[in-house]
Motif scaffolding. Structure first.
Motif, mmCIF file in Angstrom:
data_model
loop_
_atom_site.group_PDB
_atom_site.id
_atom_site.type_symbol
_atom_site.label_atom_id
_atom_site.label_comp_id
_atom_site.label_asym_id
_atom_site.label_seq_id
_atom_site.Cartn_x
_atom_site.Cartn_y
_atom_site.Cartn_z
ATOM 1 N N ASN A 190 0.801 -1.284 -0.141
ATOM 2 C CA ASN A 190 0.063 0.040 -0.098
ATOM 3 C C ASN A 190 0.865 1.217 0.056
ATOM 4 O O ASN A 190 0.638 2.030 -0.694
ATOM 5 C CB ASN A 190 -1.105 0.006 1.101
ATOM 6 N N SER A 238 2.489 1.741 -3.483
ATOM 7 C CA SER A 238 1.855 2.014 -4.431
ATOM 8 C C SER A 238 1.214 3.678 -4.392
ATOM 9 O O SER A 238 1.395 4.341 -5.504
ATOM 10 C CB SER A 238 0.363 1.304 -4.246
ATOM 11 N N SER A 239 1.241 3.929 -3.071
ATOM 12 C CA SER A 239 0.991 5.465 -2.884
ATOM 13 C C SER A 239 2.182 6.336 -3.655
ATOM 14 O O SER A 239 2.167 7.277 -4.106
ATOM 15 C CB SER A 239 0.712 5.646 -1.417
ATOM 16 N N ARG A 256 2.344 6.367 -7.496
ATOM 17 C CA ARG A 256 1.234 7.523 -7.742
ATOM 18 C C ARG A 256 1.802 8.838 -7.745
ATOM 19 O O ARG A 256 1.669 9.545 -8.478
ATOM 20 C CB ARG A 256 0.004 7.270 -7.077
#
Length: 119
Positions: free
Chosen positions: A82, A85-86, A89
């Motif tokens: 998680n 992934s952040s 982005r």
């Protein structure tokens, strides 16, 4: 001038293999100056995520070393997934290096948690 990201990653991989660990590049970023995230997996199934240290950890502008902070420590894989992934982005040019080794001491510089960040 700071060492290029691709050269730093290549050197890190060699050092990990030299101490008997395993390392792989999970995501290639910008060769010149991409941020580098290091995902450490231990034999116990827990993971630690190292991220680039904030600029206030650098003593002066002439400091060209790469320093890391512990972003997540001794946690499960989905928490690391998680967080990464952040980061992707936010910065699609980042690098992600995975290390399978119980102890990363001496492989890269990690800043202390108790350093006064207000400097």
């Amino acid at each position: 001038m700071r060492l290029k990201s691709d050269i730093f990653v290549s050197s890190l991989l060699r050092r990990v293999f030299a101490v008997g660990g395993y390392a792989a590049v999970l995501r290639k970023g910008a060769q010149e100056a991409g941020a580098i995230f290091i995902r450490q997996r231990s034999r116990l199934g827990i993971e630690t995520l190292y991220a680039p240290a904030p600029q206030n950890f650098f003593e002066d502008e002439a400091d060209t070393s790469r320093k890391f902070e512990i972003r997540l420590q001794n946690t499960e894989a989905h928490h690391i997934d998680n967080a990464l992934s952040s980061e992707i982005r936010f910065d699609p040019d980042c690098w992600i290096v995975e290390i399978e080794l119980d102890d990363c001491d001496g492989l890269f510089e990690v800043v202390a948690d108790d350093v006064d960040r207000r400097r």
